[in-house]
Motif scaffolding. Sequence first.
Motif, PDB file in Angstrom:
ATOM      1  N   GLY A  16      47.937  52.641 -23.413  1.00  0.00           N
ATOM      2  CA  GLY A  16      49.121  52.882 -22.604  1.00  0.00           C
ATOM      3  C   GLY A  16      50.270  51.969 -22.971  1.00  0.00           C
ATOM      4  N   SER A  17      51.331  52.060 -22.181  1.00  0.00           N
ATOM      5  CA  SER A  17      52.554  51.313 -22.442  1.00  0.00           C
ATOM      6  C   SER A  17      53.059  50.643 -21.176  1.00  0.00           C
ATOM      7  CB  SER A  17      53.656  52.244 -22.967  1.00  0.00           C
ATOM      8  OG  SER A  17      53.277  52.843 -24.183  1.00  0.00           O
ATOM      9  N   VAL A  66      55.002  46.127 -34.781  1.00  0.00           N
ATOM     10  CA  VAL A  66      54.908  47.601 -34.752  1.00  0.00           C
ATOM     11  C   VAL A  66      54.623  48.104 -33.342  1.00  0.00           C
ATOM     12  CG1 VAL A  66      53.728  49.664 -35.602  1.00  0.00           C
ATOM     13  CG2 VAL A  66      54.192  47.767 -37.148  1.00  0.00           C
ATOM     14  N   ARG A  67      53.733  47.449 -32.600  1.00  0.00           N
ATOM     15  CA  ARG A  67      53.398  47.934 -31.261  1.00  0.00           C
ATOM     16  C   ARG A  67      54.398  47.482 -30.198  1.00  0.00           C
ATOM     17  NH1 ARG A  67      48.888  46.288 -28.782  1.00  0.00           N
ATOM     18  NH2 ARG A  67      48.818  44.267 -29.860  1.00  0.00           N
ATOM     19  N   MET A  83      55.944  47.380 -24.732  1.00  0.00           N
ATOM     20  CA  MET A  83      54.606  47.238 -25.307  1.00  0.00           C
ATOM     21  C   MET A  83      53.929  48.594 -25.362  1.00  0.00           C
ATOM     22  SD  MET A  83      53.444  43.718 -23.384  1.00  0.00           S
ATOM     23  CE  MET A  83      53.448  44.486 -21.757  1.00  0.00           C
ATOM     24  N   ASN A  84      53.625  49.054 -26.552  1.00  0.00           N
ATOM     25  CA  ASN A  84      52.949  50.326 -26.751  1.00  0.00           C
ATOM     26  C   ASN A  84      51.548  50.103 -27.315  1.00  0.00           C
ATOM     27  OD1 ASN A  84      55.285  51.792 -25.985  1.00  0.00           O
ATOM     28  ND2 ASN A  84      56.072  51.701 -28.081  1.00  0.00           N
ATOM     29  N   SER A  85      50.729  51.138 -27.222  1.00  0.00           N
ATOM     30  CA  SER A  85      49.367  51.086 -27.768  1.00  0.00           C
ATOM     31  C   SER A  85      48.642  49.812 -27.329  1.00  0.00           C
ATOM     32  CB  SER A  85      49.414  51.156 -29.303  1.00  0.00           C
ATOM     33  OG  SER A  85      50.070  52.325 -29.732  1.00  0.00           O
ATOM     34  N   VAL A 118      49.863  41.037 -17.115  1.00  0.00           N
ATOM     35  CA  VAL A 118      49.580  42.316 -17.754  1.00  0.00           C
ATOM     36  C   VAL A 118      48.068  42.404 -17.953  1.00  0.00           C
ATOM     37  CG1 VAL A 118      49.824  43.692 -19.856  1.00  0.00           C
ATOM     38  CG2 VAL A 118      51.812  42.488 -18.897  1.00  0.00           C
ATOM     39  N   THR A 119      47.479  43.466 -17.423  1.00  0.00           N
ATOM     40  CA  THR A 119      46.042  43.670 -17.564  1.00  0.00           C
ATOM     41  C   THR A 119      45.810  45.027 -18.200  1.00  0.00           C
ATOM     42  OG1 THR A 119      45.609  42.332 -15.596  1.00  0.00           O
ATOM     43  CG2 THR A 119      43.830  43.758 -16.382  1.00  0.00           C
ATOM     44  N   VAL A 120      45.082  45.032 -19.308  1.00  0.00           N
ATOM     45  CA  VAL A 120      44.791  46.267 -20.026  1.00  0.00           C
ATOM     46  C   VAL A 120      43.298  46.534 -19.902  1.00  0.00           C
ATOM     47  CG1 VAL A 120      44.970  47.503 -22.206  1.00  0.00           C
ATOM     48  CG2 VAL A 120      46.653  45.729 -21.628  1.00  0.00           C
ATOM     49  N   SER A 121      42.965  47.645 -19.291  1.00  0.00           N
ATOM     50  CA  SER A 121      41.563  47.996 -19.094  1.00  0.00           C
ATOM     51  C   SER A 121      41.065  48.865 -20.252  1.00  0.00           C
ATOM     52  CB  SER A 121      41.380  48.726 -17.776  1.00  0.00           C
ATOM     53  OG  SER A 121      42.105  49.943 -17.788  1.00  0.00           O
TER      54      SER A 121
END
Length: 122
Positions: A16-17, A66-67, A83-85, A118-121
Amino acid sequence: QVQLVESGGGLVQAGGSLRLSCAASGRTLSSTIMGWFRQAPGKEREFVGAISWSGGYTFYADSVKVRFTISRDSAKNTVFLRMNSLKPEDTAVYYCAAGSRLFTDPTRYDYWGQGTQVTVSS
């Protein structure tokens, strides 16, 4: 003095972004470098990227190149981190900082925001 306030953090799934914002106020920012850093639990604060306020020149850490994209809105005195990917390893508290020159060393920056999680699951 420069005051910085970050916003836009949250929970997102891998892939996600998110877009973080850093609103700046205080002294003239034209000669300022705005940096983004992050700090995960148990780790040192890590350079993410930076932008020159006047010319918009950007520089990124290899891990996010890049991301991630840094931009600024001079009229609103706001810097953005798109922030992507996103990956689980991007999970951290993200900080913006202001300094006089572009450094990757966080100790070289003079002003800091309070940070946003920021939390990325997975």
